[in-house]
Motif scaffolding. Structure first.
Motif, PDB file in Angstrom:
ATOM      1  N   ARG A  41     -51.927   2.703 -18.375  1.00  0.00           N
ATOM      2  CA  ARG A  41     -51.906   2.498 -16.924  1.00  0.00           C
ATOM      3  C   ARG A  41     -50.896   1.412 -16.553  1.00  0.00           C
ATOM      4  O   ARG A  41     -50.242   1.495 -15.504  1.00  0.00           O
ATOM      5  CB  ARG A  41     -53.306   2.126 -16.436  1.00  0.00           C
ATOM      6  CG  ARG A  41     -53.390   2.032 -14.915  1.00  0.00           C
ATOM      7  CD  ARG A  41     -54.762   1.651 -14.457  1.00  0.00           C
ATOM      8  NE  ARG A  41     -54.793   1.391 -13.029  1.00  0.00           N
ATOM      9  CZ  ARG A  41     -55.756   0.721 -12.418  1.00  0.00           C
ATOM     10  NH1 ARG A  41     -56.793   0.258 -13.101  1.00  0.00           N
ATOM     11  NH2 ARG A  41     -55.705   0.513 -11.118  1.00  0.00           N
ATOM     12  N   GLU A  44     -47.496   3.002 -16.440  1.00  0.00           N
ATOM     13  CA  GLU A  44     -47.354   3.905 -15.301  1.00  0.00           C
ATOM     14  C   GLU A  44     -47.250   3.153 -13.981  1.00  0.00           C
ATOM     15  O   GLU A  44     -46.466   3.530 -13.098  1.00  0.00           O
ATOM     16  CB  GLU A  44     -48.560   4.856 -15.258  1.00  0.00           C
ATOM     17  CG  GLU A  44     -48.622   5.830 -16.435  1.00  0.00           C
ATOM     18  CD  GLU A  44     -49.916   6.622 -16.446  1.00  0.00           C
ATOM     19  OE1 GLU A  44     -50.849   6.236 -15.698  1.00  0.00           O
ATOM     20  OE2 GLU A  44     -49.998   7.616 -17.198  1.00  0.00           O
ATOM     21  N   THR A  45     -48.042   2.089 -13.848  1.00  0.00           N
ATOM     22  CA  THR A  45     -48.111   1.365 -12.579  1.00  0.00           C
ATOM     23  C   THR A  45     -46.879   0.523 -12.318  1.00  0.00           C
ATOM     24  O   THR A  45     -46.433   0.384 -11.175  1.00  0.00           O
ATOM     25  CB  THR A  45     -49.368   0.476 -12.545  1.00  0.00           C
ATOM     26  OG1 THR A  45     -50.529   1.274 -12.809  1.00  0.00           O
ATOM     27  CG2 THR A  45     -49.529  -0.211 -11.196  1.00  0.00           C
ATOM     28  N   ILE A  46     -46.308  -0.027 -13.374  1.00  0.00           N
ATOM     29  CA  ILE A  46     -45.193  -0.961 -13.165  1.00  0.00           C
ATOM     30  C   ILE A  46     -43.869  -0.235 -12.962  1.00  0.00           C
ATOM     31  O   ILE A  46     -42.922  -0.806 -12.392  1.00  0.00           O
ATOM     32  CB  ILE A  46     -45.099  -1.955 -14.350  1.00  0.00           C
ATOM     33  CG1 ILE A  46     -44.387  -3.240 -13.902  1.00  0.00           C
ATOM     34  CG2 ILE A  46     -44.401  -1.335 -15.555  1.00  0.00           C
ATOM     35  CD1 ILE A  46     -44.537  -4.389 -14.851  1.00  0.00           C
ATOM     36  N   ARG A  49     -41.179  -0.452  -9.678  1.00  0.00           N
ATOM     37  CA  ARG A  49     -41.479  -1.598  -8.805  1.00  0.00           C
ATOM     38  C   ARG A  49     -40.302  -2.574  -8.775  1.00  0.00           C
ATOM     39  O   ARG A  49     -39.753  -2.956  -9.803  1.00  0.00           O
ATOM     40  CB  ARG A  49     -42.730  -2.318  -9.277  1.00  0.00           C
ATOM     41  CG  ARG A  49     -43.906  -1.380  -9.460  1.00  0.00           C
ATOM     42  CD  ARG A  49     -45.106  -1.833  -8.699  1.00  0.00           C
ATOM     43  NE  ARG A  49     -46.138  -0.793  -8.782  1.00  0.00           N
ATOM     44  CZ  ARG A  49     -46.655  -0.171  -7.758  1.00  0.00           C
ATOM     45  NH1 ARG A  49     -46.254  -0.466  -6.539  1.00  0.00           N
ATOM     46  NH2 ARG A  49     -47.583   0.752  -7.915  1.00  0.00           N
ATOM     47  N   TYR A  69     -48.185  -5.672  -5.881  1.00  0.00           N
ATOM     48  CA  TYR A  69     -48.617  -6.018  -7.242  1.00  0.00           C
ATOM     49  C   TYR A  69     -47.989  -7.333  -7.698  1.00  0.00           C
ATOM     50  O   TYR A  69     -46.949  -7.761  -7.192  1.00  0.00           O
ATOM     51  CB  TYR A  69     -48.260  -4.904  -8.226  1.00  0.00           C
ATOM     52  CG  TYR A  69     -49.271  -3.786  -8.243  1.00  0.00           C
ATOM     53  CD1 TYR A  69     -50.344  -3.793  -9.129  1.00  0.00           C
ATOM     54  CD2 TYR A  69     -49.166  -2.726  -7.344  1.00  0.00           C
ATOM     55  CE1 TYR A  69     -51.279  -2.780  -9.133  1.00  0.00           C
ATOM     56  CE2 TYR A  69     -50.095  -1.693  -7.338  1.00  0.00           C
ATOM     57  CZ  TYR A  69     -51.153  -1.736  -8.242  1.00  0.00           C
ATOM     58  OH  TYR A  69     -52.080  -0.726  -8.236  1.00  0.00           O
TER      59      TYR A  69
END
Length: 273
Positions: A41, A44-46, A49, A69
């Motif tokens: 995760r 995937e999340t970073i 950005r 974030y």
């Protein structure tokens, strides 16, 4: 362990070099360095950005990212966070690489204690950050606050300075240097210090931290700055890591003892017990 001057040096350099860049992906070579969320995760999340700013709290680096974030990095004992513009071979013990739209940011850590968190900028937060005391170079760290903390504590003064809930960012090197500059023995009880000694120590803390920042930090073992270069403050240390060498003020040999499990350096003449 990188302390406030080392982490602040890294922060300033990274703020100038990577603010505005975008993280195109992350390669995780050692999953345990990712404290939160789960590594899959995290990756995937970073991705995608933008880096909006680089800040510091105590010994933590804080990267404000787009989409609400925050990336939090603690280098612990031997971590190095280095920005490189070219994709060459990675050094040994590189555990995490952030790929940017211009260059890369790598976390290299011989002892594997460094940790990284990716959390919402509002709401959830790294619990260690909530416990931190005031920044020693900020207006929140007042002389009155420091004297009050001294008066309330029977702990040895060296241990009190290392307590991140009392003041954020001081570690072994700068605690030794501040105590020497103030003429205070590291084994004395905090509440036994006079007001004059407390004020001298307050000034010394701020002075030695500013000097460390001016010299881009102290490189004794593992520390390098954000471009992979050593700091120079090790050449200006008065007592730390100088056991057996003469005190620069009186010529007495610097001594080393263990206090709270930490190697502690002092001059027995300039810092009487």
């Amino acid at each position: 362990m990188p302390e406030l001057p080392e982490v602040e040096t890294i922060r300033k350099q990274l703020a100038a070099k990577i603010t505005g860049l975008t993280i195109t992906g992350a390669t995780i070579y050692l999953e345990k360095v990712i404290a939160a969320p789960a590594p899959v995760r995290f990756g995937e999340t970073i991705r995608g950005r933008a880096i909006l700013g680089v800040n510091r709290r105590g010994k933590f680096l804080l990267f404000d990212l787009s989409g609400g974030y925050r990336l939090v990095v603690h280098l612990r004992m031997s971590g190095q966070l280095v920005y490189e513009t070219a994709d060459g071979p990675l050094p040994r013990h590189t555990h995490l690489v952030f790929h940017l739209d211009r260059g890369r940011l790598r976390l290299t850590d011989l002892r594997q204690f460094g940790r990284v968190w990716l959390v919402p900028a509002a709401g959830a937060e790294v619990k260690e950050l909530r416990k931190l005391g005031p920044e020693p170079l900020s207006s929140a760290f007042t002389e009155e606050y420091f004297l009050a903390r001294l008066q309330k504590s029977r702990r040895r003064i060296k241990a009190l300075l290392l307590d991140q809930e009392v003041v954020a960012g001081i570690g072994n090197i700068y605690a030794d240097e501040a105590l020497y500059a103030a003429g205070v023995h590291p084994a004395r009880r905090a509440s036994d210090l006079s007001v004059r000694e407390g004020k001298a120590l307050y000034r010394a803390i701020r002075d030695v931290l500013r000097e460390g920042i001016a010299h881009r930090g102290t490189s004794i073992r593992d520390y390098v700055d954000a471009v992979g270069e050593e700091g120079s403050h090790q050449h200006f240390l008065k007592v730390h890591n100088r056991a057996g060498r003469p005190c620069p003020e009186c010529g007495t040999r610097i001594e080393k003892v263990k206090l709270g499990g930490r190697g502690t350096y002092f001059c027995p003449r300039c810092q009487p017990l």
